[in-house]
Design a protein around this motif. Structure first.
Motif, PDB file in Angstrom:
ATOM      1  N   ALA A   1       0.835  -1.205   0.000  1.00 43.01           N
ATOM      2  CA  ALA A   1       0.000   0.000   0.000  1.00 43.01           C
ATOM      3  C   ALA A   1       0.869   1.254   0.000  1.00 43.01           C
ATOM      4  CB  ALA A   1      -0.923  -0.011   1.211  1.00 43.01           C
ATOM      5  N   ALA A   2       1.968   1.235   0.730  1.00 45.66           N
ATOM      6  CA  ALA A   2       2.863   2.394   0.782  1.00 45.66           C
ATOM      7  C   ALA A   2       3.537   2.619  -0.575  1.00 45.66           C
ATOM      8  CB  ALA A   2       3.914   2.198   1.871  1.00 45.66           C
TER       9      ALA A   2
ATOM     10  N   CYS B   1       8.341   9.751   2.553  1.00 44.75           N
ATOM     11  CA  CYS B   1       7.929   8.453   3.088  1.00 44.75           C
ATOM     12  C   CYS B   1       6.506   8.574   3.648  1.00 44.75           C
ATOM     13  CB  CYS B   1       8.892   8.015   4.188  1.00 44.75           C
ATOM     14  SG  CYS B   1       8.625   6.324   4.730  1.00 44.75           S
ATOM     15  N   PRO B   2       5.588   7.736   3.192  1.00 43.52           N
ATOM     16  CA  PRO B   2       4.213   7.835   3.699  1.00 43.52           C
ATOM     17  C   PRO B   2       4.117   7.305   5.133  1.00 43.52           C
ATOM     18  CG  PRO B   2       4.399   5.984   2.206  1.00 43.52           C
ATOM     19  CD  PRO B   2       5.714   6.699   2.176  1.00 43.52           C
ATOM     20  N   THR B   3       3.170   7.846   5.861  1.00 40.54           N
ATOM     21  CA  THR B   3       2.886   7.363   7.208  1.00 40.54           C
ATOM     22  C   THR B   3       1.614   6.521   7.163  1.00 40.54           C
ATOM     23  OG1 THR B   3       1.539   9.284   7.764  1.00 40.54           O
ATOM     24  CG2 THR B   3       3.908   9.436   8.222  1.00 40.54           C
TER      25      THR B   3
ATOM     26  N   LYS C   1       5.395   0.396  11.912  1.00 36.97           N
ATOM     27  CA  LYS C   1       6.213   1.569  11.627  1.00 36.97           C
ATOM     28  C   LYS C   1       6.732   1.451  10.199  1.00 36.97           C
ATOM     29  CE  LYS C   1      10.302   4.049  13.102  1.00 36.97           C
ATOM     30  NZ  LYS C   1      11.487   4.033  13.956  1.00 36.97           N
ATOM     31  N   ILE C   2       6.583   2.522   9.433  1.00 34.21           N
ATOM     32  CA  ILE C   2       7.051   2.557   8.050  1.00 34.21           C
ATOM     33  C   ILE C   2       8.325   3.397   8.003  1.00 34.21           C
ATOM     34  CG2 ILE C   2       6.499   3.228   5.689  1.00 34.21           C
ATOM     35  CD1 ILE C   2       3.529   2.991   6.446  1.00 34.21           C
ATOM     36  N   THR C   3       9.381   2.818   7.434  1.00 33.29           N
ATOM     37  CA  THR C   3      10.627   3.563   7.247  1.00 33.29           C
ATOM     38  C   THR C   3      11.006   3.517   5.775  1.00 33.29           C
ATOM     39  OG1 THR C   3      11.989   1.624   7.710  1.00 33.29           O
ATOM     40  CG2 THR C   3      11.473   3.049   9.571  1.00 33.29           C
ATOM     41  N   CYS C   4      11.647   4.565   5.316  1.00 33.03           N
ATOM     42  CA  CYS C   4      12.074   4.640   3.927  1.00 33.03           C
ATOM     43  C   CYS C   4      13.548   5.013   3.873  1.00 33.03           C
ATOM     44  CB  CYS C   4      11.275   5.689   3.163  1.00 33.03           C
ATOM     45  SG  CYS C   4       9.504   5.387   3.132  1.00 33.03           S
ATOM     46  N   GLU C   5      14.285   4.283   3.054  1.00 32.73           N
ATOM     47  CA  GLU C   5      15.685   4.602   2.788  1.00 32.73           C
ATOM     48  C   GLU C   5      15.844   4.597   1.272  1.00 32.73           C
ATOM     49  OE1 GLU C   5      18.484   2.179   4.895  1.00 32.73           O
ATOM     50  OE2 GLU C   5      17.332   2.316   6.745  1.00 32.73           O
TER      51      GLU C   5
END
Length: 145
Positions: free
Chosen positions: A64-65, A79-81, A105-109
């Motif tokens: 979904a993100a 980065c979406p929450t 928790k969503i993290t983006c790198e």
């Protein structure tokens, strides 16, 4: 004849006397042993099933993100929450918590999105954390903790 009649009366009395307390306690002890054995077999499977559920839910949120980033943000690096995904109707608001009741928790790198669950201890950065890319060996490892 009198001897046979007495025996028959004794058998009738023995048959109608009911169950003694000792017999009831023996049955209860047997049932407790069976229940204890069943619990010992089922509980580890429950832990592994929760980890599997967390991995599947994290994968859904990751998808979904990714869709949210492609559609809503037009390739933006933001980065979406979870709130963004709920507002964008990418996920249901009731499906943002892991099996232990903690929000994912969503993290983006860079372009890589990772969804993490804090695990059974509800603390981030511990060995029981669950990620969206877990393999079967990782699920078994965390389930055995």
């Amino acid at each position: 004849m009198k001897v046979k009649a007495n025996r028959i009366r004794k058998w009738k009395r023995a048959a109608s006397r009911g169950v003694t307390l000792v017999e009831v306690l023996i049955v209860l002890a047997i049932m407790a042993i069976i229940a204890g054995g069943a619990t010992a077999l089922v509980f580890p499977q429950l832990k592994k099933s929760r980890v599997k559920s967390a991995v599947l839910s994290a994968g859904v949120i990751k998808t979904a993100a990714q869709q949210y980033q492609q559609l809503e943000m037009a390739g933006s690096s933001t980065c979406p929450t979870l709130k963004d995904l709920i507002d964008g109707k990418q996920i249901d608001a009731k499906k943002t918590d892991d099996p232990w009741g903690t929000p994912f928790k969503i993290t983006c790198e860079g372009d890589e999105i990772t969804v993490i669950s804090a695990g059974a201890d509800r603390k981030e950065g511990t060995p029981d954390d669950v990620k969206d890319d877990f393999k079967d060996a990782d699920i078994k490892r965390v389930g055995d903790l």
